[in-house]
Design a protein around this motif. Structure first.
Motif, mmCIF file in Angstrom:
data_model
loop_
_atom_site.group_PDB
_atom_site.id
_atom_site.type_symbol
_atom_site.label_atom_id
_atom_site.label_comp_id
_atom_site.label_asym_id
_atom_site.label_seq_id
_atom_site.Cartn_x
_atom_site.Cartn_y
_atom_site.Cartn_z
ATOM 1 N N UNK A 21 -42.420 -88.027 -56.228
ATOM 2 C CA UNK A 21 -40.974 -87.898 -57.603
ATOM 3 C C UNK A 21 -41.422 -86.188 -58.128
ATOM 4 N N UNK A 22 -40.596 -84.969 -58.060
ATOM 5 C CA UNK A 22 -40.771 -84.407 -59.533
ATOM 6 C C UNK A 22 -39.263 -84.372 -60.126
ATOM 7 N N UNK A 23 -39.519 -84.695 -62.125
ATOM 8 C CA UNK A 23 -38.295 -84.437 -62.494
ATOM 9 C C UNK A 23 -37.571 -83.027 -62.331
ATOM 10 N N UNK A 24 -36.481 -83.059 -62.690
ATOM 11 C CA UNK A 24 -35.960 -82.139 -62.315
ATOM 12 C C UNK A 24 -36.470 -81.252 -63.159
ATOM 13 N N UNK A 25 -36.747 -81.169 -64.353
ATOM 14 C CA UNK A 25 -36.417 -80.226 -65.066
ATOM 15 C C UNK A 25 -38.531 -79.367 -64.403
ATOM 16 N N UNK A 26 -38.890 -79.496 -63.419
ATOM 17 C CA UNK A 26 -39.908 -78.845 -62.715
ATOM 18 C C UNK A 26 -39.728 -78.633 -61.551
ATOM 19 N N UNK A 27 -38.138 -79.056 -61.340
ATOM 20 C CA UNK A 27 -38.788 -78.597 -58.923
ATOM 21 C C UNK A 27 -38.639 -77.122 -59.121
ATOM 22 N N UNK A 28 -39.262 -76.446 -58.280
ATOM 23 C CA UNK A 28 -38.938 -75.404 -57.692
ATOM 24 C C UNK A 28 -39.900 -74.613 -58.546
ATOM 25 N N UNK A 56 -36.620 -90.237 -46.444
ATOM 26 C CA UNK A 56 -36.108 -89.089 -47.181
ATOM 27 C C UNK A 56 -34.793 -89.308 -47.656
ATOM 28 N N UNK A 57 -33.274 -88.900 -48.265
ATOM 29 C CA UNK A 57 -32.538 -88.459 -47.972
ATOM 30 C C UNK A 57 -32.487 -87.868 -47.281
ATOM 31 N N UNK A 58 -31.409 -87.911 -46.539
ATOM 32 C CA UNK A 58 -30.998 -86.475 -44.721
ATOM 33 C C UNK A 58 -30.220 -85.301 -46.150
ATOM 34 N N UNK A 59 -29.839 -85.161 -47.165
ATOM 35 C CA UNK A 59 -29.067 -84.196 -48.224
ATOM 36 C C UNK A 59 -30.586 -83.301 -48.762
ATOM 37 N N UNK A 60 -31.467 -83.992 -48.720
ATOM 38 C CA UNK A 60 -32.536 -83.385 -49.687
ATOM 39 C C UNK A 60 -33.899 -82.965 -48.482
ATOM 40 N N UNK A 61 -32.487 -81.523 -48.316
ATOM 41 C CA UNK A 61 -33.054 -80.645 -47.345
ATOM 42 C C UNK A 61 -34.631 -79.520 -47.993
ATOM 43 N N UNK A 62 -34.690 -79.481 -48.387
ATOM 44 C CA UNK A 62 -34.991 -78.469 -49.383
ATOM 45 C C UNK A 62 -36.695 -79.558 -49.529
ATOM 46 N N UNK A 64 -37.660 -82.201 -47.335
ATOM 47 C CA UNK A 64 -37.709 -82.168 -45.809
ATOM 48 C C UNK A 64 -37.387 -81.080 -44.998
ATOM 49 N N UNK A 65 -37.389 -79.699 -45.235
ATOM 50 C CA UNK A 65 -38.030 -78.381 -45.073
ATOM 51 C C UNK A 65 -40.331 -78.129 -45.017
ATOM 52 N N UNK A 66 -40.105 -79.258 -46.707
ATOM 53 C CA UNK A 66 -41.837 -78.982 -47.084
ATOM 54 C C UNK A 66 -42.422 -80.026 -46.333
ATOM 55 N N UNK A 67 -41.937 -80.970 -46.195
ATOM 56 C CA UNK A 67 -42.616 -82.036 -45.540
ATOM 57 C C UNK A 67 -42.582 -81.116 -43.992
ATOM 58 N N UNK A 68 -41.907 -80.494 -42.628
ATOM 59 C CA UNK A 68 -41.946 -80.505 -42.247
ATOM 60 C C UNK A 68 -42.765 -78.951 -41.962
ATOM 61 N N UNK A 69 -43.286 -78.327 -43.361
ATOM 62 C CA UNK A 69 -43.943 -76.941 -43.479
ATOM 63 C C UNK A 69 -45.801 -78.225 -43.201
ATOM 64 N N UNK A 70 -45.937 -79.377 -43.663
ATOM 65 C CA UNK A 70 -46.880 -79.389 -43.596
ATOM 66 C C UNK A 70 -47.416 -80.499 -42.750
ATOM 67 N N UNK A 71 -46.493 -80.797 -41.877
ATOM 68 C CA UNK A 71 -46.937 -81.439 -40.327
ATOM 69 C C UNK A 71 -45.685 -82.098 -39.936
#
Length: 98
Positions: A21-28, A56-62, A64-71
């Motif tokens: 979990x990353x606080x919305x304040x610190x995302x990106x 993860x929630x299906x709508x959490x595309x950001x 999901x892309x990170x997870x895929x990049x990490x394998x």
């Protein structure tokens, strides 16, 4: 916050379930990626974990892309598995073999 938890059962204790979990304040800022890489490295070296799984929630595309990049790979779909803001959403199960 980032954790990997494993069951104490002999048949499943090799699978660590990842939670992050990353606080919305610190995302990106790349904090999620740093935490994920550290957890994956820890799991590789702990002598017990052979697989990391997450949901993860299906709508959490950001994420999901990170997870895929990490394998991580998509292993399944749980239909209408969670209820957020008045809507039922699907969850995606992902796994990483170490």
């Amino acid at each position: 916050m980032a954790t990997i938890n494993s069951s104490q059962k002999e048949r499943t204790k090799h699978v660590g379930t990842l939670g992050i979990v990353v606080s919305k304040k610190y995302t990106g800022l790349g904090l999620g990626k740093v935490l994920m890489k550290d957890l994956i490295e820890w799991a590789k070296q702990n002598g017990l974990t052979k697989k990391i799984s997450l949901v993860t929630n299906e709508t959490n595309t950001v994420a999901i892309e990170l997870y895929k990049k990490l394998g991580f790979e998509v292993e399944g779909l749980l239909k209408k598995d969670n209820f957020i803001n008045g809507n039922y959403n699907n969850s995606i199960i992902m796994g990483l073999l170490l």
